[in-house]
Write an enzyme that holds these catalytic residues in place. Structure first.
Site, PDB file in Angstrom:
ATOM      1  N   GLU A  60       2.001   4.172   7.445  1.00  0.00           N
ATOM      2  CA  GLU A  60       0.295   3.708   6.459  1.00  0.00           C
ATOM      3  C   GLU A  60       0.170   5.047   6.119  1.00  0.00           C
ATOM      4  O   GLU A  60       0.547   6.194   5.638  1.00  0.00           O
ATOM      5  CB  GLU A  60      -0.298   3.626   7.337  1.00  0.00           C
ATOM      6  N   ASP A 119       0.576  -1.294  -0.361  1.00  0.00           N
ATOM      7  CA  ASP A 119      -0.039  -0.186   0.200  1.00  0.00           C
ATOM      8  C   ASP A 119       1.101   1.048  -0.055  1.00  0.00           C
ATOM      9  O   ASP A 119       0.556   2.392   0.410  1.00  0.00           O
ATOM     10  CB  ASP A 119      -0.659   0.335   1.755  1.00  0.00           C
TER      11      ASP A 119
END
Ligand code: GLP
Length: 259
Positions: free
Chosen positions: A142, A135
């Protein structure tokens, strides 16, 4: 932008990056390495381990990128254990000089600030190894992480927990939280070396290297760094648009320049 180097395989990448680490230690015996976990940097560690006999690593120190929150330090999948097993022991580094963020819940409130202080006290990181998540996360930053972020607690995405379930019994056993150097911490290192191998990383690599700067693609932070090197195999490079130029620039690079 980052320098993109496309190599035949992970072993070749490992040798190339090990050359850069060896050159760094030769000019700075007390070099500070930024250590990444995951499968990607293993090629670098094994190339370095093969040369450890001829290197003086006694004054080298290291800072891991991240740690899970709430795993006992001696859990086999804590990043403290992983770094000990995969880096400290094979390279014969001094364990006292190797730092990993403290993921124990009792001291988590102050662990980020303490880690930042320790990095500054060591004089900063000279060469930061990085992998990239599917991702686009680097360290455990993140999507959505601030480019200015420092070491702090983050919540792992479900995708990251699924990706990392291979090291645990099931995704449910992967901790929900982590403590990670921030993108701002990573950007303070002197030299960033991001490695990626395999088709599964191709989208994250293309978005990080050539896409817009965006908090939703944490890897794109490397575009802000004045000395970033991205070492890829063909599969990980397969969705880049400017590969011809990257190959041309690499083929014509003076030998003395290194990465
Ligand atoms: C983990 C680590 C990252 C690593 C990434 C990719 O979640 N926290 O530092 O870069 O996943 O892992 P791998 O290299 O195994 O693909």
């Amino acid at each position: 932008m980052a320098e993109i180097v496309i190599v035949g395989n992970a072993e070749e990448a490992g040798e190339l990056v090990a050359d850069a680490v060896v050159a760094l230690i030769a000019r700075k015996p007390d070099a500070v390495l930024g250590l990444a976990t995951g499968s990607t940097p293993l090629a670098v560690y094994s190339a370095l381990a093969a040369r450890a006999g001829s290197l003086d690593l006694g004054r080298v120190s290291g800072f891991a990128l991240d740690e899970y929150v709430g795993l006992p330090a001696d859990h086999p999948q804590s990043y403290r254990s992983v770094i000990t097993r995969e880096v400290v022991e094979p390279l014969g580094l001094d364990p006292e000089r190797i730092h990993v963020p403290n993921g124990s819940t009792g001291s988590i409130q102050s662990a980020g600030v303490e880690y930042e202080r320790a990095i500054v006290a060591a004089g900063g990181i000279d060469l930061q190894l990085l992998g990239v998540g599917t991702d686009g996360h680097i360290g455990f930053n993140e999507p959505g992480s601030s480019f200015a972020s420092l070491t702090r607690v983050k919540t792992l995405t479900e995708q990251t927990r699924r990706d990392n379930a291979r090291f645990f019994g099931s995704p449910d056993e992967v901790p929900m939280h982590c403590i990670t150097q921030g993108l701002g911490t990573i950007l303070r290192a002197e030299h960033l070396v991001l490695l990626a191998f395999g088709e599964g990383k191709a989208d994250a690599v293309a978005a990080s290297v050539e896409g817009p700067l965006a908090a939703r693609m944490p890897g794109s932070a490397i575009q802000l760094h004045p000395h970033a090197t991205v070492v890829l195999d063909e599969a990980a490079a397969s969705r880049l648009a400017l590969t011809e130029y990257y190959r041309y620039a690499w083929a014509n690079k003076p030998d003395w320049q290194g990465i």
